[in-house]
Design an enzyme around this catalytic site. Structure first.
Site, short mmCIF file in Angstrom:
data_model
loop_
_atom_site.label_atom_id
_atom_site.label_comp_id
_atom_site.label_asym_id
_atom_site.label_seq_id
_atom_site.Cartn_x
_atom_site.Cartn_y
_atom_site.Cartn_z
N GLU A 1 13.67 43.43 90.18
CA GLU A 1 14.46 42.20 90.12
C GLU A 1 15.95 42.54 90.00
OE1 GLU A 1 12.73 40.39 86.71
OE2 GLU A 1 10.72 40.38 87.59
N LEU B 1 10.63 37.42 90.91
CA LEU B 1 10.40 37.60 89.47
C LEU B 1 8.89 37.59 89.23
CD1 LEU B 1 13.11 35.16 88.05
CD2 LEU B 1 13.35 37.56 88.65
N GLU C 1 6.37 40.61 87.75
CA GLU C 1 6.15 42.01 87.38
C GLU C 1 4.82 42.55 87.87
OE1 GLU C 1 9.52 40.60 85.16
OE2 GLU C 1 7.49 39.75 85.35
N GLN D 1 12.96 44.73 84.14
CA GLN D 1 14.27 44.44 83.55
C GLN D 1 14.33 44.72 82.06
OE1 GLN D 1 15.87 40.56 84.45
NE2 GLN D 1 16.75 41.30 86.36
N PHE D 2 13.29 44.34 81.33
CA PHE D 2 13.19 44.62 79.90
C PHE D 2 11.74 44.94 79.58
CE2 PHE D 2 16.96 42.00 80.19
CZ PHE D 2 17.85 42.58 79.28
N HIS E 1 13.37 40.75 74.73
CA HIS E 1 14.35 41.70 75.26
C HIS E 1 14.52 42.92 74.36
CE1 HIS E 1 15.27 38.12 77.57
NE2 HIS E 1 16.11 38.79 78.33
#
Length: 325
Positions: free
Chosen positions: A29, A58, A60, A82-83, A129
């Site tokens: 992403e 988006l 995963e 991303q996290f 996050h």
């Protein structure tokens, strides 16, 4: 030799290896046009094109599942999550398929892919996050789990991961993405996966850590040095495979050990490391082993996470405690 931070070192490793091996592609992403949420892949799309640095939806599970197919088809995908808090949807692909192909095909097929992800707390981020669930990944047979603590190791470990025939989870401690600068050579060098590094010698206490916690342990070791406590600090660098030998040999020398991680305490990697020390070096212990960890709660929001993370005070207190035995 340039002094780079963690972000720049990882970017350099990707750029150099992509130039060397046309099979390496990057997908995730916002990894292309934006260069990733932390700009780790900045400039790679303009250098290698949209067919090798691919912005994905988006999703995963879809990203990692697609990477599995690409790896089986002869490419070497590098996935960015991303996290780490967004990883669970992809665990189905990792646990049920990616980790099993070598065994499932009795060695006829391997899955040469890397899944990169920022992990850990310390940047005052919102929910999902700040997770540190590395012990879940370490519990999965068939994958490697790598966690650098400095820019030099980050480049060398990532190059090793990109050349490994099996899947590697590459965890990047985002708290120190730009907190440390270190001389990082251009060109090829590797750091072996599964090999810990003794970054500070000592004879009083062994301290074991990885990722962002290595810096905190080093600060604690320097703090107690004036009290006559010489701490030997081990940076694990990989938690799967785990370098038992380096840990055990250090414990046999010092007789005392502290294991530090920011993940929740229950079923964290510290428990596994303590179990292995007890199995292989119990008779060398002069004091009970200590662990300094995060608490058994979801990482709290914003500045409250400073109370959640192990710090110099908590680590040095544990060191002093066992040094007195």
């Amino acid at each position: 030799m340039a002094k780079l931070n963690l972000v720049e070192a990882i970017n350099l490793a990707l750029a150099e290896e992509m130039g060397r091996d046309e099979r390496i592609i990057v997908l995730g992403e916002d990894v292309g046009r934006l260069g990733g949420v932390f700009r780790v892949t900045d400039g790679l799309q303009s250098q290698f094109g949209v067919n090798r640095v691919i912005d994905t939806p988006l999703a995963e599970a879809g990203i990692v599942g697609t990477a599995l197919g690409l790896a089986l088809g002869g490419l070497k995908p590098v996935v960015e999550i991303q996290f780490m808090g967004f990883l669970p949807p992809a665990l189905d692909q990792i646990i049920c398929h990616i980790s099993r192909y070598r065994n499932r095909t009795r060695g006829r097929h391997t899955v040469p892919l890397v899944v990169r992800m920022p992990y850990g707390a310390g940047i005052h981020a919102p929910e999902h996050h700040s997770e540190s669930i590395e012990s879940i990944l370490a519990h999965i047979p068939g994958i490697k789990v790598v966690i650098p603590s400095n820019p030099y190791d980050a480049k060398g470990l990532l190059i090793s991961a990109l050349r490994d025939p099996d899947p590697v989870m590459f965890l990047e401690p985002k708290r120190i993405y730009r907190a440390i600068r270190q001389e990082v050579p251009e060109g090829e060098y590797t750091v072996p996966l599964g090999t810990a590094n003794i970054i500070r010698s000592g004879k009083s206490v062994t301290a074991v850590a990885w990722g962002a916690m290595v810096r905190e342990v080093m600060r604690a070791a320097e703090l107690v040095e004036s009290e006559g406590i010489a701490v030997e600090v081990i940076d694990l660098r990989s938690i799967s495979p785990l370098d038992d030998d380096t840990i055990v040999q250090s414990i046999k020398k010092t007789g005392r050990g502290v294991i530090v991680h920011e993940a929740c305490r229950t079923c964290g990697m510290a428990a596994e490391i303590i179990a292995r020390i007890n199995e292989k070096a119990f008779l060398s212990l002069a004091a009970p082993l200590e662990r300094v960890t995060g608490f058994d709660t979801i990482p709290p929001l914003l500045k409250l996470e400073e109370h959640f993370l192990p710090d110099v005070f908590r680590i040095s207190r544990a060191i002093r405690k066992i040094a007195q035995f």
